[in-house]
Write a protein that holds these residues in place. Sequence first.
Motif, PDB file in Angstrom:
ATOM      1  N   ALA A  92       0.828  -1.205   0.000  1.00 51.16           N
ATOM      2  CA  ALA A  92       0.000   0.000   0.000  1.00 51.16           C
ATOM      3  C   ALA A  92       0.866   1.259   0.000  1.00 51.16           C
ATOM      4  N   ARG A  93       1.963   1.213   0.772  1.00 51.21           N
ATOM      5  CA  ARG A  93       2.852   2.381   0.846  1.00 51.21           C
ATOM      6  C   ARG A  93       3.498   2.647  -0.510  1.00 51.21           C
ATOM      7  N   ILE A  95       2.418   1.963  -3.599  1.00 54.45           N
ATOM      8  CA  ILE A  95       1.517   2.547  -4.595  1.00 54.45           C
ATOM      9  C   ILE A  95       1.119   3.958  -4.189  1.00 54.45           C
ATOM     10  N   SER A  96       0.985   4.215  -2.899  1.00 54.94           N
ATOM     11  CA  SER A  96       0.663   5.571  -2.439  1.00 54.94           C
ATOM     12  C   SER A  96       1.792   6.534  -2.773  1.00 54.94           C
ATOM     13  N   ASP A  97       3.033   6.104  -2.505  1.00 57.45           N
ATOM     14  CA  ASP A  97       4.189   6.942  -2.832  1.00 57.45           C
ATOM     15  C   ASP A  97       4.268   7.197  -4.331  1.00 57.45           C
ATOM     16  N   LYS A  98       3.987   6.162  -5.112  1.00 56.41           N
ATOM     17  CA  LYS A  98       4.067   6.287  -6.565  1.00 56.41           C
ATOM     18  C   LYS A  98       3.015   7.275  -7.091  1.00 56.41           C
ATOM     19  N   LEU A  99       1.796   7.170  -6.604  1.00 55.94           N
ATOM     20  CA  LEU A  99       0.722   8.048  -7.068  1.00 55.94           C
ATOM     21  C   LEU A  99       0.974   9.507  -6.703  1.00 55.94           C
ATOM     22  N   THR A 100       1.466   9.743  -5.483  1.00 53.51           N
ATOM     23  CA  THR A 100       1.713  11.124  -5.090  1.00 53.51           C
ATOM     24  C   THR A 100       2.885  11.725  -5.860  1.00 53.51           C
TER      25      THR A 100
END
Length: 392
Positions: A92-93, A95-100
């Motif tokens: 989850a971390r 994909i969150s880092d990638k999207l931001t």
Amino acid sequence: MSAAGEQLDRLMGIMARLRSEDGCPWDREQDLRSLRPYLAEEAFEVLDEMDRVAEGGPWRPLGEELGDLLFQIVFHARLAEELGEFSMADVARAISDKLTSRHPHVFGEKQADGSPQPLANWAKLKAEERKKKTGHEGSVLDGVPTGAPALLRAERLTEKASRIGFDWPGIQEVRAKLYEELGELDEAIASGNRDELEHELGDVLFSLANLARFLQTPAEDALRMAIRRFTTRFQHIESALRAEGVPLGEATLEHMERHWQAAKVVEKALPPPTRVPRAPLVALRLPVTDLAAQRAFWDRTAPLLGWSAERGSAEEASYSDGLYRLVFTQGSSAPSPATFTFGAPSAAAVERLRTLLESGSPGSVLEGSGGTGRFFFQDPAGLRWEYAFGGH
């Protein structure tokens, strides 16, 4: 913790129990290799339910299939955690880092000046990510799985190439290329050479996938829906022949064609499916000085360009085309003059918008027409909009 977070924790706990010493023997003996077919199967079952929803079916079965797919992700994360490689939190971390990082116009400093540039630096950002991971930028075409369906892969590869300007200028050129490839396929058919037939047929299919991208109608989806229609119509033929007492294989082509046409009549008589919104990938939040005027303008304008007004609060006006969301909020000052570029559904839609603007609407036409493939206008807040059509 949110309800979604609580349920995800519960699912991860169930997965841990299934893999424990007193858990399920089948779950305990699985590994990454053995789970591959189940992951693919669950993904295709999600696609099946998406198609049913697109035809007007219920949404709840889709939610259930998404749950099955989520279980596969949790399962794989659990296997990795047991080996000390990574956990579900790491997944989850990441994909969150990638999207931001890939949306600086939403989450970064560029958000503050009111001039986001959707997807403009996508290829550059991905190249920077690859360089951090591997030490080199790699190719713009990296990231499309070789095991993906060929039509889907062709469309995604041409899309990636287009992000650095390697693309046809418009849909007419794409169609001309398709006609050229069809002519070469005719020559291959005349020659009877198997290698040439495969080569030229591949070029035709690749051109069709590229045309699908310009039409904003994914080739893989279109073909899958065509297969569904073929299956339904053919099964109608089988049912009709059984009702007539005609053994399968003994009906004439003309007889079966009559039933095929009857199936098409039944198909056309069905009510059209409801429009299915896609999950928004990007939201632009823009402050305006007069929210009421902005809302009145976009309530009239958005439907002409394939956008729909969304339910919201009195403090904001929100519109979506299924991929992007525009959110106007009451602000103390108007955004800096920026140009926002999106794709219009057709030149006809743009001409309807031009007529609206020229009939006294608060917005104004700036430049562009059906001949240029681009159309510029300004809304009541002073924001400048560019709509590309005809394959852009």
